[in-house]
Design an enzyme around this catalytic site. Structure first.
Site, short mmCIF file in Angstrom:
data_model
loop_
_atom_site.label_atom_id
_atom_site.label_comp_id
_atom_site.label_asym_id
_atom_site.label_seq_id
_atom_site.Cartn_x
_atom_site.Cartn_y
_atom_site.Cartn_z
N GLY A 162 -4.57 6.80 15.35
CA GLY A 162 -5.92 7.36 15.30
C GLY A 162 -6.12 7.98 13.93
O GLY A 162 -5.47 7.60 12.95
N GLY A 208 0.83 -1.21 0.00
CA GLY A 208 0.00 0.00 0.00
C GLY A 208 0.86 1.25 0.00
O GLY A 208 0.60 2.20 0.75
N PHE A 264 -7.67 8.17 2.85
CA PHE A 264 -8.45 7.09 3.48
C PHE A 264 -9.96 7.36 3.49
O PHE A 264 -10.76 6.48 3.14
CB PHE A 264 -7.92 6.93 4.92
CG PHE A 264 -8.67 5.96 5.79
CD1 PHE A 264 -8.34 4.61 5.81
CD2 PHE A 264 -9.68 6.40 6.64
CE1 PHE A 264 -9.02 3.71 6.64
CE2 PHE A 264 -10.35 5.51 7.48
CZ PHE A 264 -10.02 4.17 7.47
N GLY A 272 -0.88 7.97 0.82
CA GLY A 272 -1.03 8.13 2.27
C GLY A 272 0.13 7.66 3.12
O GLY A 272 1.30 7.98 2.87
N THR A 310 -5.33 11.50 5.27
CA THR A 310 -4.88 10.84 4.03
C THR A 310 -6.11 10.67 3.12
O THR A 310 -7.23 10.96 3.55
CB THR A 310 -4.33 9.42 4.32
OG1 THR A 310 -5.43 8.57 4.69
CG2 THR A 310 -3.28 9.40 5.41
N TYR A 338 -14.95 -2.56 9.89
CA TYR A 338 -13.58 -2.01 9.80
C TYR A 338 -12.86 -2.19 11.14
O TYR A 338 -11.70 -2.65 11.17
CB TYR A 338 -13.62 -0.52 9.41
CG TYR A 338 -12.22 0.08 9.39
CD1 TYR A 338 -11.31 -0.28 8.40
CD2 TYR A 338 -11.81 0.98 10.37
CE1 TYR A 338 -10.01 0.24 8.39
CE2 TYR A 338 -10.53 1.50 10.37
CZ TYR A 338 -9.63 1.14 9.38
OH TYR A 338 -8.35 1.65 9.38
N LYS A 361 -9.35 -4.37 12.18
CA LYS A 361 -8.14 -3.84 12.81
C LYS A 361 -7.87 -4.52 14.15
O LYS A 361 -6.72 -4.66 14.56
CB LYS A 361 -8.26 -2.32 12.94
CG LYS A 361 -8.17 -1.60 11.58
CD LYS A 361 -6.85 -1.93 10.86
CE LYS A 361 -6.72 -1.29 9.49
NZ LYS A 361 -5.46 -1.59 8.82
N ASP A 400 -2.45 -6.97 -5.88
CA ASP A 400 -3.70 -6.84 -5.14
C ASP A 400 -3.61 -7.86 -4.01
O ASP A 400 -3.64 -9.08 -4.26
CB ASP A 400 -4.90 -7.14 -6.06
CG ASP A 400 -6.24 -6.89 -5.36
OD1 ASP A 400 -6.29 -7.00 -4.12
OD2 ASP A 400 -7.21 -6.58 -6.06
P1 NDP Z 1 -4.80 5.47 1.61
O1 NDP Z 1 -6.11 5.24 0.96
O2 NDP Z 1 -4.10 6.75 1.37
O3 NDP Z 1 -3.79 4.29 1.25
C1 NDP Z 1 -4.21 2.95 1.22
C2 NDP Z 1 -3.14 2.12 0.52
O4 NDP Z 1 -3.55 0.75 0.55
C3 NDP Z 1 -2.97 2.53 -0.93
O5 NDP Z 1 -1.62 2.56 -1.25
C4 NDP Z 1 -3.67 1.41 -1.70
O6 NDP Z 1 -3.00 1.17 -2.91
C5 NDP Z 1 -3.46 0.22 -0.75
N1 NDP Z 1 -4.46 -0.81 -0.97
C6 NDP Z 1 -5.79 -0.76 -0.74
N2 NDP Z 1 -6.37 -1.90 -1.14
C7 NDP Z 1 -5.38 -2.69 -1.64
C8 NDP Z 1 -5.35 -3.98 -2.22
N3 NDP Z 1 -6.46 -4.73 -2.38
N4 NDP Z 1 -4.15 -4.50 -2.61
C9 NDP Z 1 -3.04 -3.77 -2.46
N5 NDP Z 1 -2.99 -2.54 -1.92
C10 NDP Z 1 -4.16 -2.01 -1.52
O7 NDP Z 1 -5.06 5.27 3.18
P2 NDP Z 1 -4.06 5.34 4.42
O8 NDP Z 1 -2.69 5.64 4.00
O9 NDP Z 1 -4.69 6.20 5.43
O10 NDP Z 1 -4.17 3.84 4.93
C11 NDP Z 1 -3.06 2.98 5.05
C12 NDP Z 1 -3.30 2.00 6.19
O11 NDP Z 1 -3.39 2.72 7.42
C13 NDP Z 1 -4.59 1.19 6.07
O12 NDP Z 1 -4.33 -0.13 6.51
C14 NDP Z 1 -5.54 1.91 7.04
O13 NDP Z 1 -6.52 1.04 7.52
C15 NDP Z 1 -4.54 2.30 8.12
N6 NDP Z 1 -4.94 3.39 8.99
C16 NDP Z 1 -5.34 4.60 8.48
C17 NDP Z 1 -5.70 5.63 9.33
C18 NDP Z 1 -6.22 6.93 8.81
O14 NDP Z 1 -6.92 7.62 9.58
N7 NDP Z 1 -5.91 7.35 7.60
C19 NDP Z 1 -5.58 5.46 10.79
C20 NDP Z 1 -5.18 4.16 11.22
C21 NDP Z 1 -4.84 3.18 10.35
P3 NDP Z 1 -3.73 0.91 -4.32
O15 NDP Z 1 -5.03 1.63 -4.31
O16 NDP Z 1 -2.74 1.40 -5.33
O17 NDP Z 1 -3.88 -0.58 -4.36
C1 8X3 Z 2 -8.52 4.73 10.62
C2 8X3 Z 2 -8.77 5.63 11.77
O1 8X3 Z 2 -10.60 6.43 13.36
O2 8X3 Z 2 -11.02 6.57 10.97
O3 8X3 Z 2 -8.16 3.49 11.08
O4 8X3 Z 2 -11.06 4.45 12.08
S1 8X3 Z 2 -10.44 5.76 12.06
#
Ligand code: NDP
Ligand code: 8X3
Length: 252
Positions: free
Chosen positions: A184, A9, A190, A13, A188, A153, A157, A60
């Site tokens: 938290g 990923g 997200f 983000g 991004t 979700y 986690k 993927d």
């Molecule tokens: P983004 O959407 O910015 O990034 C998500 C990344 O995951 C992308 O690079 C995407 O790449 C990849 N991804 C999603 N689905 C797939 C798949 N099926 N196969 C391969 N890669 C995949 O979100 P974030 O950077 O915020 O999220 C990154 C991680 O952090 C996640 O696990 C999220 O749950 C976790 N997280 C996020 C928080 C937040 O508030 N933002 C807080 C806590 C945890 P592509 O689309 O190119 O496949």
């Molecule tokens: C992503 C953070 O609080 O949106 O894991 O679930 S929250």
């Protein structure tokens, strides 16, 4: 000495920032995600800016077949792996469970839980062969505190945290370390993904919060993997000053 870091990923983000942070630190990075074009752009930029080796893997994580065939070959070609950052993940929807789409739930479970499992199973043999390595799994405060509309979700986690703890136990006889990072709300794309492209709604999540940034998470990931061999950091939870629990934030 430069290490080999595999980040899933890494097209966006937090994962993108983790890859850049390691590259800046002088480590080589193997970056993966589904979006090939973005991977190519990141590869060109990071290798030019930091002079480290940057390899790409279009993957993927939901496809067990692809993970099992592509990941070992990519790691062989990369020359092994010292750190795996299981970061790929997403949320889909924020409706009450009774109104939520089963397809969204399946996508989250397939990506956040099964994808992480497939990738870890594909990488672990390389670490076991060397008797060392570090697996960093991206959990969330959502795995500690459930919140309305986040049942599935949050459950994925919580599963990440439990998988990490179990793997740490099962590999105890090796020098492999396992860490769960539980951020938290991080600003991004997200939320845009969660709300199926609704940018306005996504923006509202971060409005009034001095939210933590991907760099904050990346710095913690680098920190936990830069400790002496004797020290294993099992879990780290970080959140904005304006956040107290799962979705419990004080907006200003
Ligand atoms: P983004 O959407 O910015 O990034 C998500 C990344 O995951 C992308 O690079 C995407 O790449 C990849 N991804 C999603 N689905 C797939 C798949 N099926 N196969 C391969 N890669 C995949 O979100 P974030 O950077 O915020 O999220 C990154 C991680 O952090 C996640 O696990 C999220 O749950 C976790 N997280 C996020 C928080 C937040 O508030 N933002 C807080 C806590 C945890 P592509 O689309 O190119 O496949
Ligand atoms: C992503 C953070 O609080 O949106 O894991 O679930 S929250």
């Amino acid at each position: 000495m430069a290490r080999n870091i595999f980040v899933t990923g890494a097209t966006s983000g937090i994962g993108l920032c983790i890859a850049e942070t390691y590259a800046k630190h002088g480590d080589n990075v193997l970056i993966s995600g589904r979006r090939a074009e973005l991977l190519g752009e990141v590869q060109a930029r990071l290798s030019k800016e930091y002079g480290v080796r940057v390899e790409t893997l279009v993957l993927d994580v939901r496809s067990r077949e692809d993970v099992e065939s592509k990941v070992p070959a990519a790691i062989e070609a990369f020359g092994g792996v010292d750190v795996l950052v299981n970061n790929a993940g997403l949320a889909q929807g924020l409706d009450p469970f009774q109104d939520s789409a089963v397809d969204d739930a399946v996508t989250m479970i397939d990506t956040n839980v099964k994808g992480l499992l497939y990738v870890t199973k594909a990488v672990l043999p390389f670490m076991i062969d060397k008797n060392e390595g570090h697996i960093v799994n991206m959990g969330s405060t959502a795995g500690i505190y459930a919140y309305p509309g986040g049942a599935v979700y949050c459950a994925t986690k919580a599963a990440v945290k439990t998988l990490s703890d179990g793997i740490r136990m099962d590999t105890i006889a090796t020098d492999i370390k396992v860490t769960t990072i539980q951020p938290g709300i991080v600003e991004t794309p997200f939320s845009e993904v969660r709300f199926h492209g609704d940018a306005e709604r996504a923006k509202s999540v971060y409005a009034g919060i001095d939210a933590i940034q991907p760099e904050d998470v990346a710095d913690v990931v680098l920190y936990v993997t830069n400790q002496p061999k004797r020290l294993q950091i099992s879990d780290v939870t970080i959140m904005a000053n304006q956040q107290a629990a799962g979705f419990m934030v004080h907006k200003k």
